[in-house]
Write an enzyme that holds these catalytic residues in place. Structure first.
Site, PDB file in Angstrom:
ATOM      1  N   SER A 156      55.848-129.077 -42.089  1.00  0.00           N
ATOM      2  CA  SER A 156      57.199-128.685 -41.687  1.00  0.00           C
ATOM      3  C   SER A 156      57.320-128.812 -40.173  1.00  0.00           C
ATOM      4  CB  SER A 156      57.443-127.233 -42.103  1.00  0.00           C
ATOM      5  OG  SER A 156      58.702-126.795 -41.644  1.00  0.00           O
ATOM      6  N   LYS A 157      58.443-129.360 -39.724  1.00  0.00           N
ATOM      7  CA  LYS A 157      58.655-129.495 -38.269  1.00  0.00           C
ATOM      8  C   LYS A 157      59.386-128.234 -37.807  1.00  0.00           C
ATOM      9  CE  LYS A 157      60.076-133.056 -34.988  1.00  0.00           C
ATOM     10  NZ  LYS A 157      58.930-133.012 -34.098  1.00  0.00           N
ATOM     11  N   ALA A 158      58.627-127.145 -37.743  1.00  0.00           N
ATOM     12  CA  ALA A 158      59.213-125.837 -37.461  1.00  0.00           C
ATOM     13  C   ALA A 158      58.956-125.423 -36.017  1.00  0.00           C
ATOM     14  CB  ALA A 158      58.624-124.804 -38.413  1.00  0.00           C
ATOM     15  N   TYR A 162      55.252-125.141 -32.849  1.00  0.00           N
ATOM     16  CA  TYR A 162      55.027-125.983 -31.667  1.00  0.00           C
ATOM     17  C   TYR A 162      54.314-125.256 -30.533  1.00  0.00           C
ATOM     18  CZ  TYR A 162      56.582-130.232 -33.608  1.00  0.00           C
ATOM     19  OH  TYR A 162      56.612-131.364 -34.379  1.00  0.00           O
TER      20      TYR A 162
END
Ligand code: PLP
Length: 316
Positions: A156-158, A162
């Protein structure tokens, strides 16, 4: 950063400086958001967004995995993005959609806090520099391991995830390197802080698999297809750290960075960008800019308003 005029926020086009949120927005405190990084390129047929639908599908899946209910469909976000590019008068740009839990309820479980959605577009050059794309960059294996699927969701690019990439990137930048390569929790090669990684070993392209905690990069997927179409063998398998030192060639792929050769890793020289890297990079750049007929279907063309033909204007 270079500003544009308008940002799309929850269905409205608002002036760049007025696209604001409350300081008690949930996402600001807990990182409860998902986002995408997309690029629009100038082509002979006008601006075109590279693999727009795939990026919006990944956005929706990233949101679903964190139980965020998107209040806009992919198609609504897609057409808002087209309009945003046109209204900002941009021919090429970076595109950043973000959906985050907004203001209304605090605490970790906050189902009544609304989901806010925004899309911003602005001119942004190659993330690791034009020189990096040309001559290659220096990278270092990070002391930080990539987030583990046992505790988070690498697919998931959550937003909150990051912080892991930021630690790795900061460490490498402070040590004088252009990028960090993270290992996964098992100690196998995973990816860059914002890019997937490929190696050339005995003429074969090798890249870590989904089970190595990678983000399923859209550039990665495109480069695998291009490399195979060019006749190279591409293998997705676990990669030992020392294979980075033994590789004939290494390169990174990502939307922001595009395809960037690595010329040095952990102070071991890999050398000038190699033949396979150059071959794939050339074709990939052709695909991005609409110069490769066979990959035109990857482009989402942004319709520009028809130019006003002074001669045919009706005057009353
Ligand atoms: C952690 C991470 N890995 C890989 C990538 C490359 O993904 P893509 O090619 O879809 O941009 C990105 C960029 O989005 C990223 O942030």
């Amino acid at each position: 950063m270079e500003k544009a005029e308008l940002i799309w926020l929850n269905g409205e086009f608002v002036p760049w400086d007025e696209a604001k949120v409350h300081v008690l927005s949930h996402g600001l405190h807990y990182g409860s958001g998902v986002f995408e990084g997309i690029r629009c390129y100038e082509t002979e047929r006008g601006p075109a967004i590279f693999r727009h639908r795939e990026h919006l599908e990944r956005l929706a899946k990233s949101a679903e995995m964190f139980y965020l209910e998107m209040p806009f469909s992919g198609e609504q976000i897609r057409s808002a993005t087209h309009e945003l590019i046109v209204r900002n008068g941009l021919r090429s740009c970076y595109i950043r959609p973000l959906a985050f839990r907004g203001y209304g309820e605090m605490g970790l479980y906050a189902p009544t806090a609304p989901i806010d959605v925004m899309v911003a577009v602005w001119p942004w050059g190659a993330y690791l520099g034009e020189e990096g794309k040309e001559k290659g960059i220096r990278a270092r294996v990070s002391s930080w391991r990539r987030i583990s699927p046992a505790g988070l969701i690498p697919h998931s690019k959550a937003s909150g995830q990051y912080l892991n990439s930021i630690l790795a990137k900061t460490e490498s930048a402070n040590a004088g390197y252009e990028e960090a390569i993270l290992l996964d929790e098992r100690g196998f090669v995973c990816e860059g802080s914002g890019e997937n990684v490929f190696l050339v070993r005995e003429g074969t392209l090798v890249t870590p698999p989904h089970t190595a905690s990678i983000l399923d990069g859209i550039s990665r997927k495109s480069v695998i297809q291009i490399a195979r179409d060019l006749g190279y063998t591409v293998v997705e398998r676990d990669v030992a750290r020392a294979e980075l030192y033994l590789a004939e060639e290494i390169f990174l792929t990502g939307t922001a960075a595009e395809l960037v050769p690595v010329r040095e890793i952990d102070d071991h020289s890999i050398g000038e960008p190699g033949e396979i890297t150059r071959h794939v990079q050339g074709k990939y750049e052709d695909a991005l800019c609409g110069r490769a007929e066979e990959y035109l279907e990857w482009l989402d063309f942004v319709d520009q308003p028809a130019p006003v033909d002074e001669g045919s204007k009706v005057t009353s």
